[in-house]
Design a protein around this motif. Structure first.
Motif, PDB file in Angstrom:
ATOM      1  N   UNK A  49       0.842  -1.197   0.000  1.00  0.00           N
ATOM      2  CA  UNK A  49       0.000   0.000   0.000  1.00  0.00           C
ATOM      3  C   UNK A  49       0.874   1.243   0.000  1.00  0.00           C
ATOM      4  N   UNK A  50       1.866   1.248   0.868  1.00  0.00           N
ATOM      5  CA  UNK A  50       2.736   2.413   0.978  1.00  0.00           C
ATOM      6  C   UNK A  50       3.559   2.647  -0.282  1.00  0.00           C
ATOM      7  N   UNK A  51       4.037   1.542  -0.903  1.00  0.00           N
ATOM      8  CA  UNK A  51       4.823   1.692  -2.130  1.00  0.00           C
ATOM      9  C   UNK A  51       3.971   2.360  -3.212  1.00  0.00           C
ATOM     10  N   UNK A  52       2.698   1.990  -3.275  1.00  0.00           N
ATOM     11  CA  UNK A  52       1.779   2.629  -4.233  1.00  0.00           C
ATOM     12  C   UNK A  52       1.520   4.083  -3.819  1.00  0.00           C
ATOM     13  N   UNK A  53       1.246   4.271  -2.541  1.00  0.00           N
ATOM     14  CA  UNK A  53       0.938   5.621  -2.042  1.00  0.00           C
ATOM     15  C   UNK A  53       2.081   6.604  -2.302  1.00  0.00           C
ATOM     16  N   UNK A  54       3.307   6.084  -2.236  1.00  0.00           N
ATOM     17  CA  UNK A  54       4.489   6.951  -2.301  1.00  0.00           C
ATOM     18  C   UNK A  54       4.999   7.168  -3.723  1.00  0.00           C
ATOM     19  N   UNK A  55       4.221   6.783  -4.704  1.00  0.00           N
ATOM     20  CA  UNK A  55       4.643   7.042  -6.076  1.00  0.00           C
ATOM     21  C   UNK A  55       5.556   5.971  -6.648  1.00  0.00           C
ATOM     22  N   UNK A  56       5.522   4.776  -6.066  1.00  0.00           N
ATOM     23  CA  UNK A  56       6.289   3.676  -6.636  1.00  0.00           C
ATOM     24  C   UNK A  56       5.547   3.041  -7.795  1.00  0.00           C
ATOM     25  N   UNK A  57       5.018   3.871  -8.652  1.00  0.00           N
ATOM     26  CA  UNK A  57       4.197   3.454  -9.799  1.00  0.00           C
ATOM     27  C   UNK A  57       4.550   4.346 -10.974  1.00  0.00           C
ATOM     28  N   UNK A  58       4.442   3.812 -12.193  1.00  0.00           N
ATOM     29  CA  UNK A  58       4.921   4.571 -13.352  1.00  0.00           C
ATOM     30  C   UNK A  58       4.012   5.738 -13.779  1.00  0.00           C
ATOM     31  N   UNK A  59       2.797   5.782 -13.265  1.00  0.00           N
ATOM     32  CA  UNK A  59       1.868   6.798 -13.756  1.00  0.00           C
ATOM     33  C   UNK A  59       1.512   7.875 -12.743  1.00  0.00           C
ATOM     34  N   UNK A  60       1.966   7.709 -11.500  1.00  0.00           N
ATOM     35  CA  UNK A  60       1.590   8.685 -10.471  1.00  0.00           C
ATOM     36  C   UNK A  60       2.755   9.034  -9.543  1.00  0.00           C
ATOM     37  N   UNK A  61       2.723  10.269  -9.063  1.00  0.00           N
ATOM     38  CA  UNK A  61       3.586  10.669  -7.947  1.00  0.00           C
ATOM     39  C   UNK A  61       2.937  10.175  -6.655  1.00  0.00           C
ATOM     40  N   UNK A  62       3.518  10.513  -5.525  1.00  0.00           N
ATOM     41  CA  UNK A  62       2.933  10.129  -4.244  1.00  0.00           C
ATOM     42  C   UNK A  62       1.502  10.655  -4.148  1.00  0.00           C
ATOM     43  N   UNK A  63       0.670   9.904  -3.436  1.00  0.00           N
ATOM     44  CA  UNK A  63      -0.727  10.305  -3.267  1.00  0.00           C
ATOM     45  C   UNK A  63      -1.532  10.201  -4.550  1.00  0.00           C
ATOM     46  N   UNK A  64      -1.063   9.385  -5.482  1.00  0.00           N
ATOM     47  CA  UNK A  64      -1.776   9.126  -6.745  1.00  0.00           C
ATOM     48  C   UNK A  64      -1.994  10.393  -7.575  1.00  0.00           C
ATOM     49  N   UNK A  65      -1.051  11.321  -7.484  1.00  0.00           N
ATOM     50  CA  UNK A  65      -1.119  12.536  -8.301  1.00  0.00           C
ATOM     51  C   UNK A  65      -0.533  12.192  -9.675  1.00  0.00           C
ATOM     52  N   UNK A  66      -1.347  12.314 -10.729  1.00  0.00           N
ATOM     53  CA  UNK A  66      -0.933  11.806 -12.039  1.00  0.00           C
ATOM     54  C   UNK A  66       0.294  12.533 -12.611  1.00  0.00           C
ATOM     55  N   UNK A  67       1.178  11.763 -13.222  1.00  0.00           N
ATOM     56  CA  UNK A  67       2.348  12.383 -13.849  1.00  0.00           C
ATOM     57  C   UNK A  67       1.957  13.126 -15.120  1.00  0.00           C
ATOM     58  N   UNK A  68       0.744  12.859 -15.602  1.00  0.00           N
ATOM     59  CA  UNK A  68       0.283  13.525 -16.822  1.00  0.00           C
ATOM     60  C   UNK A  68      -0.335  14.891 -16.529  1.00  0.00           C
ATOM     61  N   UNK A  69      -0.511  15.199 -15.252  1.00  0.00           N
ATOM     62  CA  UNK A  69      -1.095  16.489 -14.869  1.00  0.00           C
ATOM     63  C   UNK A  69       0.042  17.512 -14.735  1.00  0.00           C
ATOM     64  N   UNK A  70       0.092  18.441 -15.667  1.00  0.00           N
ATOM     65  CA  UNK A  70       1.236  19.365 -15.714  1.00  0.00           C
ATOM     66  C   UNK A  70       1.348  20.229 -14.464  1.00  0.00           C
ATOM     67  N   UNK A  71       0.199  20.535 -13.858  1.00  0.00           N
ATOM     68  CA  UNK A  71       0.234  21.326 -12.623  1.00  0.00           C
ATOM     69  C   UNK A  71       0.921  20.546 -11.512  1.00  0.00           C
ATOM     70  N   UNK A  72       0.663  19.239 -11.470  1.00  0.00           N
ATOM     71  CA  UNK A  72       1.307  18.389 -10.461  1.00  0.00           C
ATOM     72  C   UNK A  72       2.810  18.293 -10.740  1.00  0.00           C
ATOM     73  N   UNK A  73       3.146  18.088 -12.017  1.00  0.00           N
ATOM     74  CA  UNK A  73       4.566  18.005 -12.388  1.00  0.00           C
ATOM     75  C   UNK A  73       5.290  19.282 -11.947  1.00  0.00           C
TER      76      UNK A  73
END
Lengths: 528, 377
Positions: A184-208
């Motif tokens: 759960x924590x690995x997912x929460x912390x952005x250990x995923x190719x499509x999101x930063x921590x907290x499931x903030x999408x890497x495709x969202x330029x404001x988040x980037x």
């Protein structure tokens, strides 16, 4: 989990599927067993094996491997046709009901019996039981997700829960049981190719932009990266060149291991950071020794989204370092200065850039953890998700059709193989196999088979067999068991010396990228 | 507060909820009624009767764990009558087993003879393996009880040591039934129950088999709740004394339940694990892996120094060499093949803080979103 672990005891109907709960989540299984034994809760278990928890069940639905969408649609067919669904919930909180209704129409109990082998009367009874609950809890695990239809399976369970209004209430919910302490924590912390921590999408330029500012960098890509199941084949093709593996042992846990091994060997540079010289570490160019949980400070997030403290009990051996410190050192030596005094400082930074963790700090979780989302220091945390509304507003029903698993049995490979864990071992065994006692209880790999199949193939309990799939073969001893049903064998995947994943199929769920560990075709013969 | 709705305990009035026991009301108000068999989360059995209290207008003393509070009830928890009853119970328990904790003040000859008989039974010349960590011993001190006479290992049953995790010492069992409740009511593994009758009674697994041949799954809940030295972890028994250890609370590192546990540490070694009671998510329960699977921490196979591979074999390296090599190679690949030819597999095993750093490393340093972990696997 949408709900908490304690909450399971508040359910009056519990549906467990694709989870060998008593072996893989023993402590959580006690909550289910207590609810059934002492609180009058009803239990439905849908699983291809007659696992221990099925002995507590009022209905054991034995589906053929990989036919989950069909039986779930079948339950919804009964619930809609008999008008047992939660009209108010469907109307106020969901959309897409008409499409769902249309697709499940053909999944009559008779049709579902043809696909799944579940007797129509059992399916109908189970459907009525779940729909009739005041609060119905669904618990599932890798038996649902590790399929080419894994995402569909999960969505189907969500459909079922929403249809009956068992979401956002005490004792209800759709509850995936996490297999590893900090998945759960690995997912929460952005250990995923499509999101930063907290499931903030890497495709969202404001988040980037927000992350770039916080980290003092520019040029973070806004295209999703590769999943592990895509990195491996790309390494095989030579397109992917350097990999940094922290605390994972894909050379036992990956599907189609022979292929995975060739792929990793083909990398230009492999770094493995671990506590042991694992099968994967042996392939590395550099191996970095890391601390284990008993030697470090930090937090894990459990299955119910509860962020809990990890504390140092003993000094680490030799020159072993904290994982974060090693990573920060590499970063610094690559020209990106990264330094922290301790893990608390990292928590403060991550809370500042992760809205769902914003209210969490070490002082607040000193005695009891907090459930995220916890957006502010005065927020009490969120034990139950989707109380008033879903993340997207209204819950969307997904109209899903059943599709067959990627590999079916045939005359050449006439038996189904499914894989999983045992009570006494954990994942690739690097930790549990260091305990003599655990090894004594579960010393080696075996092939669990029904007495019917054992008779068919003239195999004695304890005799060695060769199990072959289209991808590889292993040798292991036969174990005749009442858990197995005719036509399907089970092999635990813990044992590197007889790795079940030499047999498994690397076919992936198109959305999640999860391999179909739970279904492949094999043949079995007496070992020469 | 209304007198009609109150119970009076030791002269003070307390409110209570319907269905609350006298023991629960007392506990909430910090009045310590001693218990032995009482197990939170299981229904009270009233088995040991150590929690008896005097209720005015009742002829017999009543077990407070199994007696509901009632309006107007007047209760005394430490009256002389109560204390006398408790002393008798404790004395009986002490006299019928190998309770060699030297709370006895009688003649040395008698003690020696007793100690020899205990030694013959459990093959140790030391005092009881849970000395200083025993509820019965605590109570014997609290009520200053000595046994009337020394027993001669009051059990016909030999110790069971044939499984790797738990020693069952029937000579120290007081038959309080906590283990039976832990197994059947808390973990619901239904592996053990009371067997035989009278002075032959015994806690049995299946039809009196060894644990390893029964339905026991070695969760060790029975060991954790045993108030005496009848059930002790095999690796702890006579090797670790409670006062030699320090307890550190942490989160289990196996599955995703996130059980809260104590690591018991002696000389920088984890020597025992126990569950943290009364706290979510596990409320004291653990499984066999969490409780007994800690050997890996101190395994001689642990990596202790960085290693670099040269001509196909590993050799030890300094941190500087290893880290510089990694940094140099990653930078080279990044420059020649681009950021997206690199990736990170972070871990479902390491902390949130470490995963966050791995995510920052992939994105801010390598400049790629190629980061994943093995949740899929």
């Amino acid at each position: 989990m949408t709900n908490t672990i304690s909450d399971i005891e508040k359910a009056d109907v519990i549906l467990v599927t694709g989870s060998n709960t008593t072996e893989n989540h023993p402590v959580l299984s006690s909550f289910i067993k207590r609810a059934v034994t002492f609180r009058g809760a009803k239990l439905i278990v849908a699983d291809p094996r007659f696992i221990q928890i099925a002995k507590f069940a009022h209905h054991w639905l034995r589906q053929k491997l990989g036919t989950d969408v069909a039986w779930i649609n079948g339950m919804m067919n009964v619930i809609i046709n008999e008008n047992l669904y939660d009209h108010a919930f469907v109307e106020k909180r969901t959309e897409g009901f008409e499409e769902l209704k249309e697709i499940v129409e053909k999944y009559t109990p008779g049709y579902v019996e043809e696909i799944t082998g579940i007797p129509r009367a059992d399916l109908t009874d189970a459907a009525r039981m779940y729909a009739g609950a005041r609060a119905g809890s669904i618990c599932y695990c890798m038996g649902i997700t590790q399929h080419t239809s894994g995402t569909d399976n999960v969505k189907s369970l969500a459909n079922l829960a929403m249809l009956c209004g068992h979401m956002g209430v005490e004792g209800g919910g759709v509850n995936p049981l996490r297999g590893q302490n900090n998945v759960q924590g690995a997912c929460d912390m952005g250990g995923l190719p499509n999101v930063f921590s907290g499931y903030q999408p890497v495709t969202d330029l404001a988040v980037v932009k927000k992350m770039e500012d916080a980290w003092g960098v520019s040029g973070i890509p806004s295209q999703p990266g590769l999943t592990v199941t895509k990195m491996i084949p790309k390494a095989h093709d030579g397109e992917f060149k350097g990999l940094y593996i922290i605390g994972e042992n894909p050379l036992v846990s990956d599907p189609d291991l022979n292929h995975a091994k060739k792929s990793l060997a083909n990398l230009d540079f492999l770094v493995v950071q671990d506590i042991f010289m694992t099968e994967t570490a042996q392939l590395a160019d550099v191996v970095l020794p890391a601390k284990c949980f008993a030697e470090k400070e930090g937090t894990f997030t459990n299955s119910e989204r509860r962020v809990q403290r990890v504390r140092k009990a003993v000094d680490a051996p030799g020159q072993v370092m904290d994982d974060w410190k090693i990573t920060a050192e590499i970063a610094t030596r690559m020209g990106f200065a990264m330094s922290y005094g301790d893990s608390r400082e990292i928590m403060e930074e991550l809370a500042a850039v992760t809205p769902s963790y914003a209210g969490i700090d070490y002082d607040r979780i000193d005695l009891e953890g907090l459930h995220w989302p916890c957006p502010a220091k005065d927020h009490p945390g969120t034990p139950i998700l989707h109380r008033e509304q879903f993340t997207r507003g209204k819950g969307l029903f997904h109209a899903i059709d059943y599709t067959e698993p990627a590999e079916n049995i045939d005359t050449e490979y006439p038996l189904f193989l499914t894989t999983g864990r045992l009570l006494y071992h954990y994942h690739t065994g690097t930790m549990t196999m260091k305990s003599e006692g655990l090894n004594e209880r579960a010393p080696s790999c075996f092939v669990e088979i029904s007495s019917h199949d054992a008779q068919t193939y003239d195999l004695e309990d304890g005799s060695m067999v060769k199990v072959e799939s289209r991808r590889g073969d292993i040798h292991a001893a036969i174990k005749i068991s009442e858990k197995a049903v005719a036509g399907t064998v089970f092999i635990p995947f813990h044992f590197a010396q007889a790795a079940a994943n030499k047999l498994t199929n690397a076919a992936l769920d198109p959305v999640s990228g999860i391999p179909e560990y739970k279904v492949c075709a094999v043949r079995i013969s007496k070992a020469a | 507060m209304n007198d009609q709705g109150n119970i009076t305990i030791n002269g003070n009035a307390f409110s209570f909820e319907p269905g609350e026991t006298i023991l629960a009301v007392a506990g909430r108000n910090h009045i310590d009624i001693p218990t032995l068999c009482h197990l939170k989360g299981a229904s009270p059995t009233g088995n040991c009767r150590i929690c008896v209290v005097k209720i005015e207008k009742e002829k017999d003393l009543m077990p407070s764990c199994a007696t509901l509070a009632e309006a107007g009830m007047v209760v005394h928890t430490e009256s002389s009558e109560v204390v006398k009853a408790r002393r008798l119970i404790i004395q009986l328990m002490l006299s019928t087993g190998n309770h060699n904790c030297a709370i006895r003040g009688t003649s040395s000859d008698d003690w020696t003879r007793f100690q020899m008989s205990v030694q013959a039974y459990d093959d140790s010349s030391e005092l009881c393996p849970v000395w200083g960590d025993c509820r019965l011993q605590d109570l014997a001190y609290r009520y200053q009880v000595e046994p009337k006479r020394f027993s001669d290992a009051g059990t016909p049953y030999p110790m069971e040591t044939v499984n790797p995790f738990i020693v069952r010492d029937f000579s120290r069992c007081i038959k309080c039934g906590r283990c039976v409740q832990a197994c059947n009511d808390i973990q619901v593994n239904n592996a053990i129950q009371f067997g035989y009758t009278g002075s032959n009674s015994k806690i049995i697994a299946a039809d009196d088999k060894a644990l390893k041949d029964s339905d026991c799954v070695f969760c060790g809940e029975c060991v954790q709740v045993c108030p005496v030295g009848a059930l002790v972890e095999k690796d702890v028994r006579y090797r670790v004394r409670q006062w030699e250890t320090e307890k550190v609370r942490t989160t289990c590192s196996y599955c995703g339940v996130g059980c809260q546990l104590y690591l018991h540490v002696k000389d920088n070694q984890v020597v025992k694990v126990s569950g943290v009671e009364e706290v979510a998510p596990n409320f004291g329960s653990l499984c066999v892996k969490g409780r007994f699977g800690y050997d890996f921490i101190h395994s001689p196979e642990r990596l202790t120094a960085p290693m670099v591979k040269e001509n196909g074999t590993f050799r030890e390296a300094t941190w500087d060499e290893a880290l510089d090599t990694v940094a140099r190679r990653f930078n080279e690949i990044k420059e020649t093949s681009g950021s997206d030819s690199l990736g990170v597999l972070t871990s479902a095993r390491v902390t949130n803080e470490e995963n966050y750093i791995a995510n920052k490393f992939a994105r801010a340093v390598l400049k790629t979103n190629n980061i994943d972990h093995c949740a899929r696997l």
